[in-house]
Design an enzyme around this catalytic site. Sequence first.
Site, PDB file in Angstrom:
ATOM      1  N   GLY A  51       0.853  -1.184   0.000  1.00 34.33           N
ATOM      2  CA  GLY A  51       0.000   0.000   0.000  1.00 34.33           C
ATOM      3  C   GLY A  51       0.886   1.230   0.000  1.00 34.33           C
ATOM      4  CB  THR A  52       1.286   3.873  -2.160  1.00 34.06           C
ATOM      5  OG1 THR A  52      -0.044   3.919  -2.681  1.00 34.06           O
ATOM      6  CG2 THR A  52       2.054   2.850  -2.959  1.00 34.06           C
TER       7      THR A  52
END
Length: 279
Positions: A51-52
């Site tokens: 996830g960013t």
Amino acid sequence: MTFDASGRLPEAFLTPGGSSFMDFLAGHAPDLLPGRRSLGTGDLSKDVPHGTTIVAATFDGGVVMAGDRRATMGNIIAQRDIEKVFPADEYSCVGIAGSAGLAIEMVRLFQVELEHYEKLEGTTLSLDGKANRLSALIRGNLAMAMQGLAVVPLFAGYDHDISGGRIFSYDPTGGRYEEQAFHSVGSGSLFARGSLKKLYRESMSAAECVTATIQALYDAADDDSATGGPDMARRIFPVIGVVTADGYQRMPEAEVGEIVDSVVGARLQRPDGPAAPLS
């Protein structure tokens, strides 16, 4: 842990203990805790989805948290519609960056931890107490973090003692740090924070705060390939959570879509986004 021959719960469930579900697992089923699992050697970070970018900002009466929808695996887009913002309990939320699978599992365990405490004690933990419990979970994942599978969440909630929102960030060792006004984590966090520095105002309403976080995610996606901007073709938009004295509420997709349409429309005229005043 299974039922015994007579169909009764195992002794572990009938033995008096503390209010921590993590301590219960550590004593009776340690293999279920993420940090207790053994891994091989080497850096595994490029082999699992990540996830960013997550952003959070406070406003008068609460806090907003927003997360983009992209998960990456090396240079590949692993998922376009992953959700990274979750309610932790009635008055707090958590956003995830880092190894997506481990992060989602940690969030679920954190949710159970808070619910378990409330059921046994008859009251909820303070916001600081919740932040400390999450810190302990992250610390338990240190061995995996050393192999590239770090989980770096962002925690926020409504504090009844101050009648306002608070934000907590963490490092991979479990260090807990309270942030002021706004913060961001993940690969696009530098760009998102830079955007919020120019857009944030202490007097913002909840709606203005939501717009600012969406602008920040747009700026992050503009400069960081691992952060997903609004997907206008698929109508995939950031997940927005708002926490106030009334509790956690996920903003409906239709409302987020209206704000995104406005932001994207304005970017067609000014691609770099709104200009901040010089004075």
